[in-house]
Design a protein around this motif. Structure first.
Motif, PDB file in Angstrom:
ATOM      1  N   LYS A 152     -11.413   0.572  -9.395  1.00 49.37           N
ATOM      2  CA  LYS A 152     -11.531   0.280  -7.962  1.00 49.37           C
ATOM      3  C   LYS A 152     -10.380   0.940  -7.209  1.00 49.37           C
ATOM      4  O   LYS A 152      -9.367   1.293  -7.820  1.00 49.37           O
ATOM      5  CB  LYS A 152     -11.550  -1.231  -7.691  1.00 49.37           C
ATOM      6  CG  LYS A 152     -10.228  -1.922  -7.969  1.00 49.37           C
ATOM      7  CD  LYS A 152     -10.291  -3.411  -7.614  1.00 49.37           C
ATOM      8  CE  LYS A 152     -10.119  -3.683  -6.143  1.00 49.37           C
ATOM      9  NZ  LYS A 152      -8.764  -3.301  -5.623  1.00 49.37           N
ATOM     10  N   ALA A 153     -10.566   1.092  -5.913  1.00 49.86           N
ATOM     11  CA  ALA A 153      -9.465   1.587  -5.086  1.00 49.86           C
ATOM     12  C   ALA A 153      -8.276   0.641  -5.244  1.00 49.86           C
ATOM     13  O   ALA A 153      -8.455  -0.560  -5.429  1.00 49.86           O
ATOM     14  CB  ALA A 153      -9.905   1.648  -3.622  1.00 49.86           C
ATOM     15  N   ALA A 196     -16.037   5.179 -14.546  1.00 47.16           N
ATOM     16  CA  ALA A 196     -15.314   4.144 -15.293  1.00 47.16           C
ATOM     17  C   ALA A 196     -13.938   4.663 -15.672  1.00 47.16           C
ATOM     18  O   ALA A 196     -13.669   5.871 -15.626  1.00 47.16           O
ATOM     19  CB  ALA A 196     -16.103   3.769 -16.544  1.00 47.16           C
ATOM     20  N   CYS A 197     -13.053   3.745 -16.065  1.00 48.25           N
ATOM     21  CA  CYS A 197     -11.708   4.111 -16.487  1.00 48.25           C
ATOM     22  C   CYS A 197     -11.777   5.073 -17.674  1.00 48.25           C
ATOM     23  O   CYS A 197     -12.471   4.811 -18.659  1.00 48.25           O
ATOM     24  CB  CYS A 197     -10.934   2.850 -16.869  1.00 48.25           C
ATOM     25  SG  CYS A 197      -9.311   3.187 -17.587  1.00 48.25           S
ATOM     26  N   HIS A 199      -5.401  -1.702 -15.970  1.00 50.05           N
ATOM     27  CA  HIS A 199      -4.474  -1.484 -14.850  1.00 50.05           C
ATOM     28  C   HIS A 199      -3.920  -0.059 -14.783  1.00 50.05           C
ATOM     29  O   HIS A 199      -2.923   0.185 -14.111  1.00 50.05           O
ATOM     30  CB  HIS A 199      -3.331  -2.516 -14.866  1.00 50.05           C
ATOM     31  CG  HIS A 199      -3.848  -3.929 -14.948  1.00 50.05           C
ATOM     32  ND1 HIS A 199      -4.577  -4.498 -13.931  1.00 50.05           N
ATOM     33  CD2 HIS A 199      -3.794  -4.855 -15.933  1.00 50.05           C
ATOM     34  CE1 HIS A 199      -4.941  -5.730 -14.285  1.00 50.05           C
ATOM     35  NE2 HIS A 199      -4.488  -5.962 -15.496  1.00 50.05           N
ATOM     36  N   ASP A 200      -4.547   0.873 -15.505  1.00 46.52           N
ATOM     37  CA  ASP A 200      -4.156   2.279 -15.403  1.00 46.52           C
ATOM     38  C   ASP A 200      -4.381   2.737 -13.957  1.00 46.52           C
ATOM     39  O   ASP A 200      -5.387   2.405 -13.330  1.00 46.52           O
ATOM     40  CB  ASP A 200      -5.011   3.128 -16.363  1.00 46.52           C
ATOM     41  CG  ASP A 200      -4.553   4.577 -16.394  1.00 46.52           C
ATOM     42  OD1 ASP A 200      -3.334   4.799 -16.526  1.00 46.52           O
ATOM     43  OD2 ASP A 200      -5.413   5.479 -16.277  1.00 46.52           O
ATOM     44  N   ARG A 242      -5.263   5.786  -1.614  1.00 47.54           N
ATOM     45  CA  ARG A 242      -5.000   7.091  -2.228  1.00 47.54           C
ATOM     46  C   ARG A 242      -4.892   7.003  -3.746  1.00 47.54           C
ATOM     47  O   ARG A 242      -4.608   7.991  -4.413  1.00 47.54           O
ATOM     48  CB  ARG A 242      -3.726   7.705  -1.651  1.00 47.54           C
ATOM     49  CG  ARG A 242      -3.922   8.059  -0.201  1.00 47.54           C
ATOM     50  CD  ARG A 242      -2.807   8.861   0.400  1.00 47.54           C
ATOM     51  NE  ARG A 242      -3.135   9.095   1.797  1.00 47.54           N
ATOM     52  CZ  ARG A 242      -3.845  10.136   2.231  1.00 47.54           C
ATOM     53  NH1 ARG A 242      -4.264  11.054   1.395  1.00 47.54           N
ATOM     54  NH2 ARG A 242      -4.136  10.255   3.507  1.00 47.54           N
ATOM     55  N   ALA A 243      -5.072   5.815  -4.283  1.00 47.36           N
ATOM     56  CA  ALA A 243      -5.033   5.643  -5.735  1.00 47.36           C
ATOM     57  C   ALA A 243      -6.189   4.745  -6.155  1.00 47.36           C
ATOM     58  O   ALA A 243      -6.739   3.991  -5.347  1.00 47.36           O
ATOM     59  CB  ALA A 243      -3.702   5.040  -6.171  1.00 47.36           C
ATOM     60  N   VAL A 244      -6.556   4.852  -7.435  1.00 41.46           N
ATOM     61  CA  VAL A 244      -7.515   3.919  -8.022  1.00 41.46           C
ATOM     62  C   VAL A 244      -6.819   3.227  -9.184  1.00 41.46           C
ATOM     63  O   VAL A 244      -5.883   3.765  -9.783  1.00 41.46           O
ATOM     64  CB  VAL A 244      -8.812   4.606  -8.510  1.00 41.46           C
ATOM     65  CG1 VAL A 244      -9.568   5.203  -7.348  1.00 41.46           C
ATOM     66  CG2 VAL A 244      -8.524   5.661  -9.557  1.00 41.46           C
ATOM     67  N   VAL A 245      -7.290   2.017  -9.466  1.00 37.93           N
ATOM     68  CA  VAL A 245      -6.679   1.241 -10.531  1.00 37.93           C
ATOM     69  C   VAL A 245      -7.803   0.665 -11.397  1.00 37.93           C
ATOM     70  O   VAL A 245      -8.886   0.343 -10.894  1.00 37.93           O
ATOM     71  CB  VAL A 245      -5.768   0.141  -9.933  1.00 37.93           C
ATOM     72  CG1 VAL A 245      -6.560  -0.875  -9.147  1.00 37.93           C
ATOM     73  CG2 VAL A 245      -4.932  -0.523 -10.997  1.00 37.93           C
ATOM     74  N   CYS A 246      -7.545   0.601 -12.715  1.00 35.80           N
ATOM     75  CA  CYS A 246      -8.524   0.013 -13.619  1.00 35.80           C
ATOM     76  C   CYS A 246      -8.377  -1.495 -13.578  1.00 35.80           C
ATOM     77  O   CYS A 246      -7.272  -2.025 -13.678  1.00 35.80           O
ATOM     78  CB  CYS A 246      -8.320   0.525 -15.039  1.00 35.80           C
ATOM     79  SG  CYS A 246      -9.389  -0.319 -16.242  1.00 35.80           S
TER      80      CYS A 246
END
Ligand code: ZN
Length: 246
Positions: free
Chosen positions: A152-153, A143-144, A123-124, A115-119
């Motif tokens: 990515k997830a 992209a971030c 790491h945002d 339910r979230a994505v992370v850079c």
């Protein structure tokens, strides 16, 4: 009797009634399809833009985000609200325990969350829904927004280590609980599976609720083969009644 601390280890089987197939178990969709497994393997995902494009399309088509909690998720919330101390350790990334109403901090997500994505660079962390909106609007590999890094997830992909802090918390719960219920997990993926053994070694009552046999069945005090959607509510409501009777 001391007040019970109930630990629930949940796997894919608790969410199949919510329409989410088993993706990552030993017999899961990804393990049976090496092409699909690449989409969730860190090394391939980071190296190959085409893998990322296919991975985002797979997420956009996945039933996970639209799924609703089922009776088994609800039964755990009911147990918590009855006043029994409950902790959930889950191998699932669907967020359905929290959506059912379980207190966020009582859920440990061993494999992260879809339910979230992370850079991968800064790491945002942002909601998956926002990233998927961008995919549906035509960005094939979003992209971030902060640094331009690869998004990515927020799941633990194959080839990534589990979060050591989450794992340490899970170990502590396994050692300290009075009842450990493994539900809908084949107990074949380590280190999650070993938590059942650790709990039993430390004196917890081990209950395994799973349609198929598991490697930990011999250690179990109780084996439940009935469908999870009815078996887990019956089991947990019984624990709540016993605790209330003191
Ligand atoms: Zn970034």
């Amino acid at each position: 009797m001391a007040r019970p601390l109930v630990a629930v280890l949940s796997g894919a089987g608790i969410s199949t009634d919510s329409g989410i197939p088993d993706y990552r178990g030993p017999n899961g969709l990804w393990r049976r399809d090496p092409g699909a497994e690449k989409l969730v393997t860190y090394e391939h995902y980071m190296a190959d833009p085409e893998i990322r494009r296919r991975s985002w399309r797979m997420r956009a088509d996945s039933p996970t985000l639209a799924a609703r909690p089922n009776d088994a998720h609800a039964a755990i919330v009911r147990l918590e609200r009855s006043g029994v101390a409950v902790r959930v350790i889950t191998q699932n990334v669907d967020g359905l325990h929290q959506m059912a109403g379980l207190t966020e901090r009582k859920v440990l997500e061993l494999h992260g969350t879809a339910r979230a994505v992370v850079c991968t660079r800064c790491h945002d962390r942002t909601p998956m829904a926002g990233a998927l909106e961008r995919v549906l609007a035509g960005e094939e590999d979003p992209a971030c927004a902060k640094c331009g890094g690869i998004l990515k997830a927020a799941t633990v992909m194959f080839g990534q280590r589990l979060d050591p802090g989450v794992l340490a918390d899970a170990m502590a719960i396994a050692k300290g609980c009075t009842v450990f219920i493994a539900v809908g997990t084949s107990l074949q993926v380590q280190p999650a599976a070993s938590l059942a053994g650790i709990a039993a070694e430390h004196g917890a009552r081990l209950v395994i609720v799973n349609a198929e046999p598991t490697p930990y069945d011999e250690l179990a005090d109780e084996l439940v083969r009935e469908p999870i959607g009815t078996a887990l509510p019956a089991l947990l409501d019984g624990i709540a009644r016993e605790a209330a009777a003191g």
